[in-house]
Motif scaffolding. Structure first.
Motif, PDB file in Angstrom:
ATOM      1  N   GLY A   1       0.825  -1.204   0.000  1.00 40.29           N
ATOM      2  CA  GLY A   1       0.000   0.000   0.000  1.00 40.29           C
ATOM      3  C   GLY A   1       0.858   1.252   0.000  1.00 40.29           C
ATOM      4  O   GLY A   1       1.960   1.273   0.558  1.00 40.29           O
ATOM      5  N   ASP A   2       0.340   2.306  -0.631  1.00 35.67           N
ATOM      6  CA  ASP A   2       1.097   3.563  -0.704  1.00 35.67           C
ATOM      7  C   ASP A   2       0.863   4.467   0.496  1.00 35.67           C
ATOM      8  O   ASP A   2       1.465   5.536   0.614  1.00 35.67           O
TER       9      ASP A   2
ATOM     10  N   THR B   1      -3.678   3.020  -2.720  1.00 38.86           N
ATOM     11  CA  THR B   1      -3.331   2.276  -3.926  1.00 38.86           C
ATOM     12  C   THR B   1      -2.336   1.191  -3.554  1.00 38.86           C
ATOM     13  O   THR B   1      -1.394   1.443  -2.797  1.00 38.86           O
ATOM     14  N   PHE B   2      -2.530  -0.008  -4.091  1.00 40.15           N
ATOM     15  CA  PHE B   2      -1.648  -1.135  -3.830  1.00 40.15           C
ATOM     16  C   PHE B   2      -0.925  -1.505  -5.118  1.00 40.15           C
ATOM     17  O   PHE B   2      -1.550  -1.663  -6.164  1.00 40.15           O
ATOM     18  N   ASN B   3       0.400  -1.644  -5.025  1.00 38.70           N
ATOM     19  CA  ASN B   3       1.211  -2.011  -6.182  1.00 38.70           C
ATOM     20  C   ASN B   3       2.033  -3.251  -5.872  1.00 38.70           C
ATOM     21  O   ASN B   3       2.551  -3.406  -4.750  1.00 38.70           O
ATOM     22  N   SER B   4       2.175  -4.121  -6.869  1.00 42.39           N
ATOM     23  CA  SER B   4       2.930  -5.359  -6.691  1.00 42.39           C
ATOM     24  C   SER B   4       4.389  -5.060  -6.405  1.00 42.39           C
ATOM     25  O   SER B   4       4.980  -4.159  -7.016  1.00 42.39           O
ATOM     26  N   LEU B   5       4.972  -5.803  -5.472  1.00 40.77           N
ATOM     27  CA  LEU B   5       6.397  -5.713  -5.211  1.00 40.77           C
ATOM     28  C   LEU B   5       7.091  -6.465  -6.334  1.00 40.77           C
ATOM     29  O   LEU B   5       6.992  -7.687  -6.431  1.00 40.77           O
ATOM     30  N   CYS B   6       7.744  -5.725  -7.174  1.00 37.93           N
ATOM     31  CA  CYS B   6       8.313  -6.263  -8.415  1.00 37.93           C
ATOM     32  C   CYS B   6       9.572  -7.094  -8.146  1.00 37.93           C
ATOM     33  O   CYS B   6      10.300  -6.831  -7.194  1.00 37.93           O
ATOM     34  N   GLY B   7       9.812  -8.060  -9.007  1.00 36.79           N
ATOM     35  CA  GLY B   7      11.046  -8.840  -8.976  1.00 36.79           C
ATOM     36  C   GLY B   7      10.944 -10.181  -8.283  1.00 36.79           C
ATOM     37  O   GLY B   7      11.867 -10.988  -8.377  1.00 36.79           O
ATOM     38  N   ILE B   8       9.843 -10.431  -7.583  1.00 38.84           N
ATOM     39  CA  ILE B   8       9.717 -11.694  -6.849  1.00 38.84           C
ATOM     40  C   ILE B   8       9.537 -12.834  -7.848  1.00 38.84           C
ATOM     41  O   ILE B   8       8.637 -12.815  -8.681  1.00 38.84           O
TER      42      ILE B   8
ATOM     43  N   PHE C   1      16.107  -7.762  -7.093  1.00 42.03           N
ATOM     44  CA  PHE C   1      15.718  -6.470  -6.554  1.00 42.03           C
ATOM     45  C   PHE C   1      15.572  -5.480  -7.704  1.00 42.03           C
ATOM     46  O   PHE C   1      16.489  -5.294  -8.502  1.00 42.03           O
ATOM     47  N   VAL C   2      14.391  -4.860  -7.805  1.00 44.64           N
ATOM     48  CA  VAL C   2      14.091  -3.886  -8.861  1.00 44.64           C
ATOM     49  C   VAL C   2      13.823  -2.548  -8.188  1.00 44.64           C
ATOM     50  O   VAL C   2      12.882  -2.412  -7.403  1.00 44.64           O
ATOM     51  N   LYS C   3      14.649  -1.559  -8.479  1.00 43.84           N
ATOM     52  CA  LYS C   3      14.503  -0.219  -7.897  1.00 43.84           C
ATOM     53  C   LYS C   3      13.319   0.483  -8.535  1.00 43.84           C
ATOM     54  O   LYS C   3      13.141   0.458  -9.748  1.00 43.84           O
ATOM     55  N   GLY C   4      12.485   1.095  -7.712  1.00 44.29           N
ATOM     56  CA  GLY C   4      11.320   1.832  -8.185  1.00 44.29           C
ATOM     57  C   GLY C   4      10.601   2.451  -7.000  1.00 44.29           C
ATOM     58  O   GLY C   4      11.014   2.291  -5.843  1.00 44.29           O
ATOM     59  N   ALA C   5       9.514   3.157  -7.270  1.00 38.91           N
ATOM     60  CA  ALA C   5       8.786   3.861  -6.213  1.00 38.91           C
ATOM     61  C   ALA C   5       8.256   2.894  -5.159  1.00 38.91           C
ATOM     62  O   ALA C   5       8.358   3.157  -3.949  1.00 38.91           O
ATOM     63  N   THR C   6       7.697   1.768  -5.580  1.00 37.60           N
ATOM     64  CA  THR C   6       7.140   0.805  -4.621  1.00 37.60           C
ATOM     65  C   THR C   6       8.245   0.183  -3.785  1.00 37.60           C
ATOM     66  O   THR C   6       8.120   0.069  -2.562  1.00 37.60           O
ATOM     67  N   SER C   7       9.363  -0.209  -4.418  1.00 39.84           N
ATOM     68  CA  SER C   7      10.454  -0.820  -3.655  1.00 39.84           C
ATOM     69  C   SER C   7      11.106   0.190  -2.718  1.00 39.84           C
ATOM     70  O   SER C   7      11.544  -0.175  -1.622  1.00 39.84           O
ATOM     71  N   THR C   8      11.163   1.459  -3.114  1.00 35.81           N
ATOM     72  CA  THR C   8      11.727   2.492  -2.234  1.00 35.81           C
ATOM     73  C   THR C   8      10.881   2.652  -0.978  1.00 35.81           C
ATOM     74  O   THR C   8      11.409   2.665   0.140  1.00 35.81           O
ATOM     75  N   ALA C   9       9.564   2.736  -1.148  1.00 32.42           N
ATOM     76  CA  ALA C   9       8.660   2.847   0.003  1.00 32.42           C
ATOM     77  C   ALA C   9       8.740   1.587   0.859  1.00 32.42           C
ATOM     78  O   ALA C   9       8.767   1.662   2.102  1.00 32.42           O
ATOM     79  N   PHE C  10       8.790   0.436   0.202  1.00 33.34           N
ATOM     80  CA  PHE C  10       8.897  -0.837   0.919  1.00 33.34           C
ATOM     81  C   PHE C  10      10.177  -0.884   1.756  1.00 33.34           C
ATOM     82  O   PHE C  10      10.149  -1.265   2.928  1.00 33.34           O
ATOM     83  N   MET C  11      11.307  -0.484   1.173  1.00 32.08           N
ATOM     84  CA  MET C  11      12.583  -0.534   1.879  1.00 32.08           C
ATOM     85  C   MET C  11      12.609   0.410   3.083  1.00 32.08           C
ATOM     86  O   MET C  11      13.290   0.131   4.063  1.00 32.08           O
ATOM     87  N   GLU C  12      11.861   1.500   3.028  1.00 32.07           N
ATOM     88  CA  GLU C  12      11.759   2.380   4.195  1.00 32.07           C
ATOM     89  C   GLU C  12      11.121   1.628   5.364  1.00 32.07           C
ATOM     90  O   GLU C  12      11.574   1.746   6.504  1.00 32.07           O
ATOM     91  N   HIS C  13      10.091   0.844   5.065  1.00 33.34           N
ATOM     92  CA  HIS C  13       9.443   0.042   6.112  1.00 33.34           C
ATOM     93  C   HIS C  13      10.387  -1.035   6.647  1.00 33.34           C
ATOM     94  O   HIS C  13      10.425  -1.286   7.845  1.00 33.34           O
ATOM     95  N   VAL C  14      11.147  -1.662   5.750  1.00 33.02           N
ATOM     96  CA  VAL C  14      12.100  -2.686   6.188  1.00 33.02           C
ATOM     97  C   VAL C  14      13.172  -2.053   7.061  1.00 33.02           C
ATOM     98  O   VAL C  14      13.479  -2.544   8.151  1.00 33.02           O
TER      99      VAL C  14
ATOM    100  N   PHE D   1       3.009  -1.716   7.597  1.00 36.28           N
ATOM    101  CA  PHE D   1       2.463  -1.107   6.387  1.00 36.28           C
ATOM    102  C   PHE D   1       1.294  -1.949   5.914  1.00 36.28           C
ATOM    103  O   PHE D   1       1.179  -3.129   6.268  1.00 36.28           O
ATOM    104  N   ASN D   2       0.415  -1.339   5.141  1.00 37.74           N
ATOM    105  CA  ASN D   2      -0.710  -2.077   4.586  1.00 37.74           C
ATOM    106  C   ASN D   2      -0.258  -2.812   3.332  1.00 37.74           C
ATOM    107  O   ASN D   2       0.526  -2.299   2.540  1.00 37.74           O
TER     108      ASN D   2
END
Length: 145
Positions: free
Chosen positions: A16-17, A25-32, A77-90, A96-97
């Motif tokens: 979730g964003d 908005t929910f976006n797939s975590l890319c690269g899995i 690992f694919v760098k992008g807006a979703t992965s950047t937000a995800f990595m902040e949570h990690v 996060f939702n």
């Protein structure tokens, strides 16, 4: 593919964003490339001996206890807006939702956190990652129609 076998690559986690106000908005975590979703419950022992014949071997009985839902995935690992937000949570170890979409079953939506995360890579290859996601609160299940 309404009936029959399901495609493994459609087992997804969407991050979730955090948008407020308004719909998130929910976006797939890319690269899995490899993923799994585990549904389990603790076993609460309810076995008691036979009161009328205490010498008999008791029948083991149990009831379901605490439910556990985890998603794990690994891949490139694919760098992008979703992965950047995800990595902040990690990095900050925050909730996060997210949605876990299980083909042929439905979607689990709610708060999650990452209990384990690892980067890896070969000198001449792309960087890989693996992560384990644990439910951080009650999840809403929506059955696939």
């Amino acid at each position: 593919m309404a009936d029959g076998q399901q495609i493994g690559r459609l087992l997804l986690i969407q991050i979730g964003d955090g948008a407020t106000p308004g719909p998130e908005t929910f976006n797939s975590l890319c690269g899995i490339t490899t993923r799994s979703f585990n549904m389990s419950a603790n076993e609460v022992d309810t076995t008691i001996p036979d009161c009328l014949n205490p010498g008999d071997t008791p029948q083991k009985t149990a009831e379901p206890g605490i439910k556990n839902r985890t998603f794990s995935g690994s891949g490139k690992f694919v760098k992008g807006a979703t992965s950047t937000a995800f990595m902040e949570h990690v990095n900050d170890a925050t909730k996060f939702n997210a949605k876990v979409i299980v083909p042929g079953l439905g979607t689990y939506t709610g708060a999650w956190f990452v209990s384990e995360f690892e980067f890896s890579g070969e000198m001449e290859g792309n960087m890989d990652f693996s992560a384990t996601f644990v439910a951080a609160g009650p999840l809403t299940f929506t059955a696939e129609v």
